[in-house]
Scaffold this active site. Structure first.
Site, PDB file in Angstrom:
ATOM      1  N   GLU A 154      80.676 125.915 202.430  1.00  4.52           N
ATOM      2  CA  GLU A 154      80.093 126.208 201.116  1.00  4.52           C
ATOM      3  C   GLU A 154      80.351 125.050 200.143  1.00  4.52           C
ATOM      4  O   GLU A 154      81.448 124.498 200.101  1.00  4.52           O
ATOM      5  CB  GLU A 154      80.749 127.491 200.586  1.00  4.52           C
ATOM      6  CG  GLU A 154      80.177 127.998 199.269  1.00  4.52           C
ATOM      7  CD  GLU A 154      80.744 129.364 198.873  1.00  4.52           C
ATOM      8  OE1 GLU A 154      81.666 129.848 199.544  1.00  4.52           O
ATOM      9  OE2 GLU A 154      80.243 129.937 197.883  1.00  4.52           O
ATOM     10  N   LYS A 169      72.825 131.507 196.877  1.00  2.00           N
ATOM     11  CA  LYS A 169      73.754 132.623 197.119  1.00  2.00           C
ATOM     12  C   LYS A 169      73.361 133.828 196.274  1.00  2.00           C
ATOM     13  O   LYS A 169      73.100 133.702 195.070  1.00  2.00           O
ATOM     14  CB  LYS A 169      75.176 132.166 196.759  1.00  2.00           C
ATOM     15  CG  LYS A 169      76.284 133.128 197.128  1.00  2.00           C
ATOM     16  CD  LYS A 169      77.640 132.441 196.862  1.00  2.00           C
ATOM     17  CE  LYS A 169      78.826 133.261 197.301  1.00  2.00           C
ATOM     18  NZ  LYS A 169      80.094 132.494 197.125  1.00  2.00           N
ATOM     19  N   CYS A 206      78.903 132.839 202.248  1.00  3.97           N
ATOM     20  CA  CYS A 206      80.180 133.522 201.996  1.00  3.97           C
ATOM     21  C   CYS A 206      80.033 134.988 201.558  1.00  3.97           C
ATOM     22  O   CYS A 206      79.764 135.842 202.386  1.00  3.97           O
ATOM     23  CB  CYS A 206      80.993 132.709 200.981  1.00  3.97           C
ATOM     24  SG  CYS A 206      82.779 132.918 201.169  1.00  3.97           S
TER      25      CYS A 206
END
Lengths: 545, 545
Positions: B44, B118, B154
């Protein structure tokens, strides 16, 4: 339909003090009823205090707050105030996910009568509400004597859409807002503009009740107000004091002009914010006195004057800690200041202590300069420990921004009253305070003229001047305001008209100081004023513009 | 359809170091291509480093990151790697509102080929992402050699719904996730369980590539892995080191078992996390050495051993600062330790300095005890300043939680390697480190046995023992774990079986210490391990359970 009288109860709450806050609501509700009010409006999160941070996540705390709201409703009715509509803020719980909510409740007829949850949760600058609370989903209205009142909590009126827009669709006779809006210079007008926009949107008067007082690193200035539907100011409470003001919504739905507190002089406003922040920090943490180093310079002089205004000169311990580089003038200025404000005054020379350390360590250059500052830090903390008083750090924003201070040295302290004031503002406030003494109160001007007019010096080596290491403050402060407060980048700063050398010097100093400050936090993280949390950056970052 | 080879590039990035991070991607992409990989997956926010906090808000930084991604795509193609699919994280900008986004981009054919933002932005514990980023709205797939790959970042796999559920509907052949997941004890299994759930949901293998390295107060442990669709572990990278591992998605869509790094002993895992946190903090902030006080006690001994492992004993300055209350045993233990690890060792007695202060200040009781600790703090900082090394604070979590330390005294330092370790864990790690030396490396065990077995004492007054002020650590640590880490309230603690006296003592100590710590931050805010940010509470709170 009859006229409805509202009481704007601008009170100073303490986070976590459910008993004390509830007692204060009871007291102000009684006064509101005596004045003939039908509705008493209190600030955001009245019962819990604000901002409560992760305390909201504690189930036991939410339970205690809920019990307290119910206790208060019963107590109000027992007092014959069951008819009054008491609008208070508290913490609620979202039944679906057991997470906390920022809630407004109406106490009436002996019960918690109605509830509304804040919709927009600010998550920028000093605010972390989205981290803590679940947002509310629906608007709420309240019918009082045939009038329909809409309610909103603080940020709800700062964003378009949401509950206010829903209320506009429903049609209301007044918009009641409860707020915990921290003080910033110039914010009075920003608040009034946004409130005028919402008054127009709902086509009704808006009541804006704000919290007052210091809580941790924030100062709430109060300054509650009412605007008519056309934006006319019809009521304004004073800033920086608790207050109960009244406002009548007339038969025909218009607002009736009530008392309007005058605007303060800008320097007075900031000075009072600093004093209130310190006074409340002391009171809420049960400190009755303070200690600080008095160098004879302007920063410690202004902090000492503020401290005397906050807790009385007799509760201020001023410590002069001259070194071999301190001028006689500085020592005299420190003594004069202490006498002017009626503070305790001790002289603790650091030469013998410095010599003792140097016989073991033999330090040079900056290490030796820092040693002097750290010996002073040890002495200040010794006073703090042995007398049980709060140590004050005297650094200003300009020097802290540029790293012109010593960690564990002059940065020692539990509270830093002028950490958010640029140096040029420090001089302005010192002049204002002296002028105020001369013109308004007939006191001796507290701050020695010499402390104001002499060139600033840390006096850590012979003949040292701040201007050896920093640009002149008149220029430096302009660059700092642009770079830090307005987040201008290098190109922006050049377009602002600053010369490249100055820009590069200041950027280098600030970036390096930020890096060091994040590595070694500078003692007091608590500050008097929320002039914005300027930047929140990683400790380690290799990025350079 | 042919087999596809993936490279899991588990690298250690530095926040803000766009140049360095991009060079490292280039290096690992070359190695991946040499190994025959078609897809190289990085952690990330690879290019920017993670977590970048408010640096993401800086327009100039986002522009530089965008330029760097494009530069990297061009550079990869120039290197003959245009065919490789390089999956990296970076910061993007939401065009609608100009706010930052946490973005995954695919570099291919010399361009930034595809992007995904994200969706779930964690906003709890150590994470503040919702404060900074705008969430993405749509899932993304990537077709490689006739296989459809889904991507996620994530937290996207930690929440139900969102992009993974969308990908399950679309049907994919593998789920590629890039992560910045901080180390916590026991998290390896939690990560694997959540990944297994998502593999089942999308009915395909899942690749989990994690960041490794220390960044500010977080340690990322790596430990990247691949699970087959049925949850079987088919690849695992080692923890705490950079690594390039390979994984083949077979013709029939099944995962092929590759190398699986063994689990570490729990004590070794924590010890390595502490050392990596310190080593990276030093490297990323350009420190090559450290200094610390060596008391002869277990805390400073463990920290010194960790420091020697992080930067070599020759870069460690140990300072013995005995007072009139220091036992001969303690002085010997400190000297033995320094010799064992090959550290510099100086003795700086504080008696003459203490006498010099006392002749001016005449302090008693706690104020006099604090004075000793603060004189030591001044000496440690003098070493830090004059030698340009990082000062280490040696406090453990048990004593810090209970306020058993002196601000500006033993709490002085820029980094606190064992701040997140309870005292009982400190002993366990010390024993593990000695055993490791004996059994694995043939070194002299670094920590003197006497430092491990003797009763802990601050040695600030005659015969003082920690157990005079605190419950025995074996009990205390259990209560602290329940009260602080698991947020048990008083009733919960009694239900846990702790006796009421102990519960009340510990709660009183912790609440008071938290209050003092927020008033006077304890020096180093940077710690080695993110065992969660236990609580974020207001400075001022009158709430008591």
């Amino acid at each position: 339909m009859s006229e409805i009288r509202f009481a704007l109860a601008q009170i100073d709450t303490c986070v976590g003090d459910l008993d004390g806050n509830a007692e204060k609501v009871l007291d102000y509700a009684r006064r509101a009823a005596r004045e003939g009010a039908r509705v008493a409006v209190f600030p955001e999160m009245t019962l819990t205090g604000y901002p409560i941070e992760d305390l909201a996540l504690r189930r036991t705390f939410r339970k205690a707050a809920w019990d307290k709201a119910n206790w208060l409703a019963v107590e109000l009715e027992a007092d014959g105030l069951g008819d009054l509509y008491v609008v208070v803020g508290t913490v609620g719980t979202d039944q679906a996910n057991a997470k906390p909510r920022n809630r407004l409740v109406v106490l009436h007829d002996g019960v918690v009568w109605a509830g509304y949850d804040k919709h927009f949760l600010p998550n920028y600058g000093v605010f972390d509400e989205f981290r803590i609370f679940t947002p509310g989903e629906s608007a709420m209205t309240l019918d009082v004597d045939g009038r329909r009142l809409g309610v909103a909590i603080c940020e709800d009126i700062w964003q378009d859409g949401g509950p206010v827009s829903e209320l506009a669709g429903l049609g209301i006779d007044a918009l009641v807002t409860i707020n915990g809006s921290p003080y910033e210079e110039g914010k009075t007008h920003v608040r009034r503009d946004i409130a005028a926009k919402r008054a127009a949107e709902v086509n009704a008067p808006i009541l804006y009740v704000n919290q007052v007082g210091g809580q941790d690193d924030l100062v709430f200035d109060g300054g509650s107000f009412v605007l008519d539907r056309d934006g006319t100011l019809v009521e304004r409470s004073p800033q920086f004091v608790e207050d109960l003001s009244l406002f009548d919504l007339a038969d025909d739905g218009t607002a009736r002009v009530s008392s309007i507190a005058p605007d303060l002089d800008p320097d007075e406003e900031v000075y009072r914010a600093c004093v209130l922040g310190l006074r409340d920090y002391m009171a809420k943490n049960r400190f009755t006195g303070v200690c600080l180093g008095l160098s004879g310079g302007i920063d410690s002089a202004l902090v000492a004057a503020m401290a005397a205004d906050a807790c009385g000169g007799e509760n201020v311990w001023g410590i002069s800690m001259p070194s071999m580089y301190s001028s006689d003038g500085s020592k005299d200025d420190a003594a004069d200041l202490a006498r002017n404000i009626g503070a305790h005054y001790d002289v603790q020379p650091i030469e013998p202590l410095f010599a003792a350390f140097q016989s073991q360590l033999d330090l040079h250059d900056v290490a030796a300069e820092n040693l002097q500052a750290r010996i002073r830090g040890v002495i200040v903390m010794a006073y703090s420990n042995s007398k049980g008083v709060l140590a004050l750090a005297t650094g200003n924003k300009s020097e802290l921004a540029c790293g012109y201070s010593t960690i564990y040295g002059d940065a020692v302290g539990g509270y830093a009253p002028i950490k958010d004031l640029l140096k040029t503002r420090v001089w302005e406030l010192a002049r204002w305070r002296n002028r105020h003494a001369e013109e308004e109160t007939g006191q001796v001007p507290p701050i020695p003229v010499n402390s104001i007019v002499k060139p600033p010096s840390a006096e850590l080596r012979p003949g040292q001047k701040d201007s050896d290491s920093l640009p002149e403050y008149a220029l430096l402060d302009k660059v700092l305001a642009a770079y830090i407060e307005h987040a201008h980048g290098r190109a922006d700063l050049l377009a602002d008209g600053f010369d490249p050398d100055t820009v590069d010097t200041v950027m280098r100093l600030v970036d390096r100081a930020e890096w060091k400050r994040r590595q070694y936090p500078l003692g007091p993280k608590v500050t008097a004023l929320a002039f914005g949390r300027d930047r929140r950056l990683p400790v380690t970052s290799a990025f350079r513009e």
